[in-house]
Design an enzyme around this catalytic site. Structure first.
Site, mmCIF file in Angstrom:
data_model
loop_
_atom_site.group_PDB
_atom_site.id
_atom_site.type_symbol
_atom_site.label_atom_id
_atom_site.label_comp_id
_atom_site.label_asym_id
_atom_site.label_seq_id
_atom_site.Cartn_x
_atom_site.Cartn_y
_atom_site.Cartn_z
ATOM 1 N N ASN A 1 0.970 -1.048 -0.179
ATOM 2 C CA ASN A 1 -0.032 0.006 -0.047
ATOM 3 C C ASN A 1 0.820 1.170 0.109
ATOM 4 O O ASN A 1 1.155 1.852 -0.983
ATOM 5 C CB ASN A 1 -0.937 -0.071 1.207
ATOM 6 C CG ASN A 1 -2.110 1.084 0.861
ATOM 7 O OD1 ASN A 1 -1.840 1.792 0.368
ATOM 8 N ND2 ASN A 1 -3.143 0.743 1.716
ATOM 9 N N ASP A 2 1.198 1.831 1.075
ATOM 10 C CA ASP A 2 2.085 2.713 1.208
ATOM 11 C C ASP A 2 3.300 3.075 0.234
ATOM 12 O O ASP A 2 3.625 4.083 -0.285
ATOM 13 C CB ASP A 2 2.426 3.150 2.557
ATOM 14 C CG ASP A 2 1.558 3.202 3.581
ATOM 15 O OD1 ASP A 2 0.380 3.812 3.010
ATOM 16 O OD2 ASP A 2 1.554 2.875 4.932
#
Lengths: 102, 461
Positions: free
Chosen positions: B387-388
């Site tokens: 994700n990040d």
């Protein structure tokens, strides 16, 4: 061992640690962190000496906790590092030859 | 006594051999070809040092030492054998914390006894004690977080001030202990309690995404604590091994913090995630779901697919299925590569270990620097539980807490497929702009199940 000799040992060991890890490919970071985690399990010998010289019940109790924890560090660190590195060997063998990583 | 003198010589010589074996072992562990033998060398060193320590002059309490060693060692052996590869990071945190606790215990025995040789050794015992105790309780919290026992990052206003006060109080007590070691056992007790509380309160606010850096830091700290206690006990093996780990661990911690484009202080004190609420509303667009069958077709007819694994792959144990999928695509003539962000997962190299476990050869796996230019030529970027590390706001949005972090440029691929369990944000709590792009499709579900469906879809083509 005098204080100044101990300081020399400290300084040289610090450079050694820095040099040993500075050329490590990313793929080995986790096993190497685990491996260095195992190496500081040498605290076991210190815990053995501390408990070996303990006299009062308080010293003995803390000493036993120390040896317990240190043995956990050394043995656990070895087992997980060995398991991880075993997979790297299998993978390398499957790939046919040692591979360039960086 | 001559008997003691020869025993002492044997011990010192054995410790020298141990130090040599440790350094050779670590050196061998730094190359994939020799890595496996490295742990055997280091293990031999540990065995030599442990055995010879039984000869230490003036040792007693063997009836306590042996059972404690056996129980501690057996429990660690059992847990280390049993743990799944995906749970390795928290086990390393746990074993590391035990080492820190042992160093603190050595310091406690010496300080309660109050017979240390000089102010210098007492000060070193105090320093090793506080570092070891912080590493012990801090690693326990890190373990709890990664194991899912502690699910929230506890943050409140003024937390850093409270931590600073705790540190100051512990240092003052430590100075008192160093000055009058043999007179005030209550102060020694208060000193260790404060150090333990400090470790807990320092680690609680740090989010799961930062745990690799934190575990690495505590690893280095434990090494340092062991070295300090080595000075106290006049034990060269502990000084050398502890210092080597201390400096190697510090370097590793710096490399990891650098990979996230943050300073170590920022990782420890920023309260990462708090600011995420400010950035959350700025993403526009909608999430566009895709069926596994369509995604499978898209990949089957691609010429180049780049797979970006993240922590979600570890959670779902999806690495074996992913390798199956990869082989299927390669058989169809698709070029497949894996892109690994330096801080993907919960430890440096976490993804590499899992992919190696599944049998993915090294040459399919690329680092951020090697692969980033290639995303533009990729037909599909498959994001599995990351994700990040693929969030483009890190490049564009100066107000975002992850601004400036080097990311994998998955958004440059022609198509992006994101396998994700739900619609929640990443560990940092920041919305991911990648998910809202026009060329992005969301494949919802557990990573293992979703990849299995992709395999079925590709087989059906």
């Amino acid at each position: 061992m005098t204080g100044i000799v101990a300081l020399y040992i400290f300084m040289l060991a610090a450079f050694t640690g820095y040099e040993v890890i500075s050329r490590v490919p990313v793929i080995l970071h986790t096993p190497l962190m685990s491996g260095s985690n195992f190496v500081h399990g040498i605290v076991l010998v210190g815990a053995m000496v501390a408990l070996g010289g303990a006299h009062t019940p308080l010293e003995k109790t803390i000493g036993v906790i120390g040896v317990l924890l240190a043995a956990g560090n050394a043995v656990g660190g070895y087992v997980v590092t060995e398991r991880m590195l075993e997979m790297f060997k299998a993978s390398g063998a499957r790939a046919g030859a040692a591979r360039k990583t960086h | 006594m001559p008997d003691w003198a020869s025993a002492d010589l044997a011990i010192q010589a054995s410790y020298l051999i141990t130090a040599f074996l440790f350094i050779v072992g670590l050196k061998r562990m730094s190359s994939p070809v020799t890595a496996r033998s490295g742990i055997l060398w280091a293990g031999a060193g540990m065995a030599v040092a442990t055995l010879v320590t039984f000869l230490y002059p003036g040792m007693s309490n063997y009836g306590l030492i042996l059972p404690a060693m056996l129980v501690g060692g057996a429990l660690a052996w059992w847990s280390g054998r049993r743990v799944a590869m995906t749970n390795m990071p928290q086990m390393i945190a746990l074993y590391n914390g035990m080492g820190g606790g042992a160093a603190a215990a050595i310091a406690a025995v010496e300080l309660y006894r109050g017979e240390t040789a000089s102010y210098a050794t007492t000060t070193l015992a105090v320093a090793g004690g506080i570092i070891g105790a912080v590493s012990f309780s801090g690693s326990a919290i890190a373990f709890g977080k990664l194991q899912g026992l502690i699910t929230r990052s506890i943050r409140f206003g003024g937390q850093q001030i409270i931590n600073l006060l705790l540190l100051a109080a512990a240092l003052i007590l430590g100075a008192l202990v160093a000055a009058h070691a043999n007179t005030m056992p209550a102060v020694v007790t208060a000193f260790f309690l404060l150090a333990l509380v400090l470790g807990v309160s320092m680690t609680l606010p740090i989010g799961g995404a930062d745990m690799p850096v934190v575990i690495s830091l505590y690893n280095a700290l434990t090494g340092l604590a062991v070295a300090f206690e080595g000075f106290v006990l006049n034990n060269a093996a502990m000084i050398i091994a502890g210092t080597v780990v201390g400096s190697a661990g510090t370097l590793l911690t710096q490399l990891m913090a650098k990979a996230m484009n943050r300073s170590l202080g920022n990782v420890l004190f920023s309260g990462f995630g708090d600011t995420g609420t400010a950035a959350a509303g700025e993403v526009s667009g909608s999430l566009k779901p895709i069926e596994a069958s369509d995604a499978g077709v898209m990949m089957a007819f691609a010429s180049k697919v780049i797979i970006v694994p993240g922590y979600g792959m570890a959670v779902a144990q999806a690495q074996h299925k992913i390798w199956e999928l990869t082989q299927l695509l390669i058989d169809r003539g698709v070029t497949v590569k894996f892109a690994i962000h330096p801080v993907a997962g919960r430890m440096p190299g976490h993804m590499n270990v899992l992919l190696a476990e599944a049998g993915v050869p090294y040459d399919l796996i690329a680092d951020l620097d090697e692969i980033n230019a290639e995303f533009e030529t990729a037909d599909v970027a498959l994001i599995i539980g990351a994700n990040d590390v693929v969030n483009p706001v890190a490049r564009t949005d100066k107000s975002s807490p992850i601004y400036g972090m080097p990311i994998l440029n998955a958004d440059k691929a022609k198509n992006v497929i994101v396998i994700k369990r739900g619609k929640g944000a990443g560990f940092s709590g920041i919305e991911n702009a990648l998910f809202y792009l026009d060329n992005t499709r969301m494949l919802y579900g557990d990573a293992q199940k979703a990849v299995s469906e992709l395999i079925q879809a590709i087989k059906a083509v």
